[in-house]
Write a protein that holds these residues in place. Sequence first.
Motif, short mmCIF file in Angstrom:
data_model
loop_
_atom_site.label_atom_id
_atom_site.label_comp_id
_atom_site.label_asym_id
_atom_site.label_seq_id
_atom_site.Cartn_x
_atom_site.Cartn_y
_atom_site.Cartn_z
N GLN A 25 0.85 -1.19 0.00
CA GLN A 25 0.00 0.00 0.00
C GLN A 25 0.88 1.24 0.00
OE1 GLN A 25 -3.41 -0.02 -0.16
NE2 GLN A 25 -3.17 -2.21 -0.46
N TYR A 28 1.71 7.07 2.06
CA TYR A 28 0.94 8.26 2.42
C TYR A 28 -0.36 8.32 1.62
CZ TYR A 28 5.47 9.69 4.24
OH TYR A 28 6.65 9.74 4.91
N HIS A 29 -1.33 9.00 2.21
CA HIS A 29 -2.59 9.28 1.51
C HIS A 29 -2.41 10.60 0.75
CE1 HIS A 29 -6.84 9.57 0.68
NE2 HIS A 29 -6.80 10.82 1.11
N TRP A 30 -2.37 10.51 -0.57
CA TRP A 30 -2.13 11.70 -1.39
C TRP A 30 -3.43 12.38 -1.81
CZ3 TRP A 30 2.57 13.83 -2.18
CH2 TRP A 30 3.68 13.06 -1.82
N GLY A 31 -4.49 11.62 -2.02
CA GLY A 31 -5.74 12.22 -2.48
C GLY A 31 -5.49 13.08 -3.70
N LEU A 58 -8.51 16.93 2.57
CA LEU A 58 -7.54 15.86 2.38
C LEU A 58 -7.07 15.29 3.73
CD1 LEU A 58 -5.82 14.23 0.39
CD2 LEU A 58 -4.13 16.04 0.53
N GLN A 61 -9.87 13.15 5.10
CA GLN A 61 -9.94 11.87 4.41
C GLN A 61 -8.87 10.92 4.93
OE1 GLN A 61 -9.34 12.84 0.31
NE2 GLN A 61 -11.36 13.71 0.02
N ALA A 62 -7.66 11.42 5.08
CA ALA A 62 -6.55 10.59 5.56
C ALA A 62 -6.85 10.07 6.97
CB ALA A 62 -5.25 11.37 5.53
N GLN A 65 -9.41 7.34 7.05
CA GLN A 65 -8.89 6.07 6.53
C GLN A 65 -7.73 5.54 7.36
OE1 GLN A 65 -7.98 6.50 2.36
NE2 GLN A 65 -9.94 7.45 1.92
N LYS A 67 -4.74 6.83 7.62
CA LYS A 67 -3.50 6.92 6.85
C LYS A 67 -2.77 8.21 7.18
CE LYS A 67 -5.20 4.14 3.08
NZ LYS A 67 -5.44 4.07 1.64
N SER A 68 -1.49 8.24 6.85
CA SER A 68 -0.65 9.42 7.07
C SER A 68 -0.69 10.31 5.84
CB SER A 68 0.79 8.99 7.33
OG SER A 68 0.86 8.17 8.46
N VAL A 69 -0.48 11.59 6.06
CA VAL A 69 -0.39 12.52 4.94
C VAL A 69 1.08 12.68 4.55
CG1 VAL A 69 -2.53 13.74 5.48
CG2 VAL A 69 -0.38 14.52 6.48
#
Length: 120
Positions: A25, A28-31, A58, A61-62, A65, A67-69
């Motif tokens: 995976q 990072y969560h990029w969106g 953003l 959202q992270a 979920q 997740k890290s940014v």
Amino acid sequence: MTVKYLRSSGLLVAALVAGCAPVNQPLYHWGDYQQTIYQYHQNGVTDYAAQVGRVEALLNQAQAQGKSVPPGLHAHLGMLYFNTGREIEAREQFAMEKSLFPESGHFVDYVLKAQPEHNQ
């Protein structure tokens, strides 16, 4: 022959099991962060409030979920907050950037030194 067959079978099973492992995976969560950054740097674009909304969305959202940014996102939001007069929140975002990504410390310190000393 039987030992050779068992070893070959064992290697085949191991290869198949490894092939079924989950795909890595992203770290990072990029969106839509890259598009947001692109728009931020376009000539004549000064709608900082809209940018703040996109970056905050953003972040939400992270978090939702788990997740890290990516590095730089908190610093970017801090700069946007400075541009909209939200100095306390800006400094909080810069502190968060330094906490999560210590290698950003020199950049964050430089930006903070360049800001007026209203709320230090």
